[in-house]
Design an enzyme around this catalytic site. Structure first.
Site, PDB file in Angstrom:
ATOM      1  N   THR A   1      51.207  45.721  26.759  1.00  0.00           N
ATOM      2  CA  THR A   1      51.764  45.988  28.095  1.00  0.00           C
ATOM      3  C   THR A   1      52.924  45.042  28.419  1.00  0.00           C
ATOM      4  O   THR A   1      53.561  45.198  29.452  1.00  0.00           O
ATOM      5  CB  THR A   1      50.676  45.859  29.188  1.00  0.00           C
ATOM      6  OG1 THR A   1      50.094  44.554  29.135  1.00  0.00           O
ATOM      7  CG2 THR A   1      49.603  46.912  29.008  1.00  0.00           C
TER       8      THR A   1
ATOM      9  N   VAL B   1      45.792  38.445  20.253  1.00  0.00           N
ATOM     10  CA  VAL B   1      44.931  37.244  20.255  1.00  0.00           C
ATOM     11  C   VAL B   1      43.444  37.601  20.248  1.00  0.00           C
ATOM     12  O   VAL B   1      42.590  36.724  20.111  1.00  0.00           O
ATOM     13  CB  VAL B   1      45.245  36.295  21.442  1.00  0.00           C
ATOM     14  CG1 VAL B   1      46.664  35.771  21.340  1.00  0.00           C
ATOM     15  CG2 VAL B   1      44.979  36.946  22.790  1.00  0.00           C
TER      16      VAL B   1
ATOM     17  N   SER C   1      46.485  39.929  29.088  1.00  0.00           N
ATOM     18  CA  SER C   1      45.573  41.014  29.474  1.00  0.00           C
ATOM     19  C   SER C   1      46.369  42.123  30.137  1.00  0.00           C
ATOM     20  O   SER C   1      47.307  41.833  30.885  1.00  0.00           O
ATOM     21  CB  SER C   1      44.519  40.544  30.492  1.00  0.00           C
ATOM     22  OG  SER C   1      43.677  41.637  30.861  1.00  0.00           O
TER      23      SER C   1
ATOM     24  N   ARG D   1      40.185  22.780  18.935  1.00  0.00           N
ATOM     25  CA  ARG D   1      40.664  22.194  17.682  1.00  0.00           C
ATOM     26  C   ARG D   1      41.796  21.199  17.940  1.00  0.00           C
ATOM     27  O   ARG D   1      41.903  20.170  17.287  1.00  0.00           O
ATOM     28  CB  ARG D   1      41.166  23.326  16.769  1.00  0.00           C
ATOM     29  CG  ARG D   1      40.870  23.121  15.297  1.00  0.00           C
ATOM     30  CD  ARG D   1      41.381  24.287  14.450  1.00  0.00           C
ATOM     31  NE  ARG D   1      40.786  25.562  14.809  1.00  0.00           N
ATOM     32  CZ  ARG D   1      41.485  26.685  15.037  1.00  0.00           C
ATOM     33  NH1 ARG D   1      42.794  26.704  14.963  1.00  0.00           N
ATOM     34  NH2 ARG D   1      40.854  27.803  15.344  1.00  0.00           N
TER      35      ARG D   1
ATOM     36  N   TYR E   1      38.015  45.464  33.529  1.00  0.00           N
ATOM     37  CA  TYR E   1      38.865  44.320  33.889  1.00  0.00           C
ATOM     38  C   TYR E   1      38.048  43.234  34.575  1.00  0.00           C
ATOM     39  O   TYR E   1      38.078  42.067  34.182  1.00  0.00           O
ATOM     40  CB  TYR E   1      39.988  44.801  34.809  1.00  0.00           C
ATOM     41  CG  TYR E   1      41.017  43.755  35.152  1.00  0.00           C
ATOM     42  CD1 TYR E   1      41.840  43.205  34.173  1.00  0.00           C
ATOM     43  CD2 TYR E   1      41.195  43.331  36.466  1.00  0.00           C
ATOM     44  CE1 TYR E   1      42.807  42.257  34.497  1.00  0.00           C
ATOM     45  CE2 TYR E   1      42.160  42.390  36.794  1.00  0.00           C
ATOM     46  CZ  TYR E   1      42.964  41.850  35.808  1.00  0.00           C
ATOM     47  OH  TYR E   1      43.918  40.915  36.137  1.00  0.00           O
TER      48      TYR E   1
ATOM     49  N   ARG F   1      51.258  49.700  40.169  1.00  0.00           N
ATOM     50  CA  ARG F   1      50.859  48.786  41.244  1.00  0.00           C
ATOM     51  C   ARG F   1      51.652  49.079  42.510  1.00  0.00           C
ATOM     52  O   ARG F   1      52.756  49.613  42.471  1.00  0.00           O
ATOM     53  CB  ARG F   1      51.050  47.332  40.810  1.00  0.00           C
ATOM     54  CG  ARG F   1      49.918  46.918  39.889  1.00  0.00           C
ATOM     55  CD  ARG F   1      49.905  45.445  39.665  1.00  0.00           C
ATOM     56  NE  ARG F   1      50.715  45.089  38.523  1.00  0.00           N
ATOM     57  CZ  ARG F   1      50.575  43.952  37.851  1.00  0.00           C
ATOM     58  NH1 ARG F   1      49.665  43.082  38.204  1.00  0.00           N
ATOM     59  NH2 ARG F   1      51.338  43.673  36.820  1.00  0.00           N
TER      60      ARG F   1
HETATM   61  N1  UDP Z   1      48.024  51.754  46.314  1.00  0.00           N
HETATM   62  C1  UDP Z   1      48.566  52.774  47.087  1.00  0.00           C
HETATM   63  N2  UDP Z   1      49.568  53.530  46.538  1.00  0.00           N
HETATM   64  C2  UDP Z   1      50.059  53.324  45.287  1.00  0.00           C
HETATM   65  C3  UDP Z   1      49.515  52.273  44.521  1.00  0.00           C
HETATM   66  C4  UDP Z   1      48.488  51.514  45.066  1.00  0.00           C
HETATM   67  O1  UDP Z   1      48.158  52.995  48.229  1.00  0.00           O
HETATM   68  O2  UDP Z   1      50.976  54.062  44.865  1.00  0.00           O
HETATM   69  C5  UDP Z   1      46.962  50.921  46.905  1.00  0.00           C
HETATM   70  C6  UDP Z   1      45.723  50.796  46.034  1.00  0.00           C
HETATM   71  O3  UDP Z   1      44.836  51.874  46.280  1.00  0.00           O
HETATM   72  C7  UDP Z   1      45.179  49.458  46.481  1.00  0.00           C
HETATM   73  C8  UDP Z   1      46.428  48.655  46.820  1.00  0.00           C
HETATM   74  O4  UDP Z   1      47.468  49.615  47.023  1.00  0.00           O
HETATM   75  O5  UDP Z   1      44.393  49.610  47.647  1.00  0.00           O
HETATM   76  C9  UDP Z   1      46.842  47.683  45.747  1.00  0.00           C
HETATM   77  O6  UDP Z   1      46.862  48.390  44.529  1.00  0.00           O
HETATM   78  P1  UDP Z   1      47.407  47.775  43.177  1.00  0.00           P
HETATM   79  O7  UDP Z   1      47.301  48.837  42.128  1.00  0.00           O
HETATM   80  O8  UDP Z   1      48.746  47.165  43.387  1.00  0.00           O
HETATM   81  O9  UDP Z   1      46.445  46.569  42.814  1.00  0.00           O
HETATM   82  P2  UDP Z   1      44.925  46.176  43.127  1.00  0.00           P
HETATM   83  O10 UDP Z   1      45.023  45.185  44.222  1.00  0.00           O
HETATM   84  O11 UDP Z   1      44.139  47.379  43.535  1.00  0.00           O
HETATM   85  O12 UDP Z   1      44.478  45.605  41.835  1.00  0.00           O
END
Ligand code: UDP
Length: 317
Positions: free
Chosen positions: A37, A59, A77, A108, A147, A188
């Site tokens: 990624t 790794v 990750s 080590r 995760y 995200r």
């Molecule tokens: N979210 C959203 N629309 C998007 C992407 C994410 O409303 O297009 C919401 C998601 O459901 C979560 C929050 O935004 O409640 C943060 O999501 P993200 O995937 O950034 O990371 P998370 O905090 O869930 O790991």
């Protein structure tokens, strides 16, 4: 004595910024990444840097890297929900075997070890804001468990190496972070909303948008990680920005910042999406003298500039 850091996940969003910080602090750095990624572009500016070496390596498999290390950072990750849902087994492996392999190298070398854990160790938290002594509320068999449990296992493995072998270890629990080098298409919320607002696509709010998150700019986060790396703290430390917004408020901020006229489209809430998340950073303040300093608007502007620079770099046909 010259300090040398081994950094897994070096081609990732936060890992690459950490390499930059370590180099700026005078370290030699060996970055490792299997490019699952991560992206080469995140390290391209280090091509001529004599104190930086890169090794393409998973790794999670047993491996050796020549040289000796004073510091070992396990940052590799998949980290966005889209990525870890696509690569659940790789995510579990890098949290388990990957953590063990990196800890063995630290052991080590008698090196200081730091692992980047996550606010996801709190799952869908019922204690709010989240304080490090809270044990969390994780669904062990839900889609996010690959995760959450990988990171919880990574913390347990780290504590076991500390207790059994005396390895000097630290555990960072990272809350939502954004900034340049975050992947535009990793699903995200920060890159998704910025991409939508900048390109005239409807903003996709999952659920009714009442769930909360707290967003930390990457330079603040990396400063906290660096301070933790130099500290003696064994137990987990939250690193994040406590400014908490609902996702709907966040969408409004993005629309205002970009001056966009896009509409909002409401989509189904993903399973086990945490309802609230906000770090209690009292411990980081007390132990590390750390607190975030970059405001949301400033951080988002820099992120927009980054995305625009990527578009400018694409040759037009
Ligand atoms: N979210 C959203 N629309 C998007 C992407 C994410 O409303 O297009 C919401 C998601 O459901 C979560 C929050 O935004 O409640 C943060 O999501 P993200 O995937 O950034 O990371 P998370 O905090 O869930 O790991």
């Amino acid at each position: 004595m010259q300090k040398t850091a081994l950094v897994s996940g070096a081609a990732g969003f936060i890992g690459s910024h950490m390499c930059d910080r370590l180099l700026a602090e005078g370290f030699n750095v060996v970055g490792v990444d299997n490019m699952l990624t991560g992206t080469a572009r995140n390290l391209s500016h280090l091509a001529g840097e004599p104190r930086f070496d890169f090794v393409e390596q998973n790794v999670s498999e047993s491996f050796s890297v020549p040289g000796s290390f004073s510091h070992v950072l396990h940052m590799a990750s998949p980290a966005s929900p889209r990525d870890y849902l696509e690569f659940p087994l790789e995510t579990l492996e890098v949290g388990s075997a990957g953590t063990r392999n990196m800890l063995q190298i630290a052991h080590r070398n008698e090196a200081k070890f730091l692992v980047t854990s996550t606010s996801e160790t709190y799952g869908d938290p019922v204690v709010h804001p989240q304080v490090e002594t809270y044990w969390g509320n994780v669904n062990p068999v839900g889609p996010r468990s690959c995760y959450d449990e990988a990171k919880r296992f990574a913390e347990a493995m780290t504590m076991a190496f500390h207790r059994k072998y005396g390895v000097r270890t630290s555990i960072a629990r990272i809350f939502n972070t954004y900034g340049p080098r975050i992947k535009l298409n990793d699903g995200r919320v920060v890159p998704a909303f910025l991409d939508q607002a900048l390109h005239g696509k409807p903003i996709t709010i999952f659920g009714n948008g009442s769930q909360t998150r707290s967003f930390c700019y990457v330079s603040d986060l990396v400063d906290g990680l660096f301070r933790l790396l130099l500290s003696d703290e064994i137990y987990p430390v939250n690193l994040g920005n406590p400014l908490e917004l609902t996702i709907r408020e966040f969408a409004e901020r993005i629309i205002a910042l970009t001056g966009s006229t896009v509409s909002i489209s409401y989509e189904p809430l993903p399973e086990d999406d945490p309802r609230q998340r906000k770090p209690d950073i009292t411990k980081a303040g007390r132990l590390l003298g750390w607190q975030p300093v970059v405001g949301l608007e400033e951080g988002l502007r820099k992120t927009v500039e980054y995305f625009q620079s990527l578009e400018d770099a694409v040759p037009s046909r």
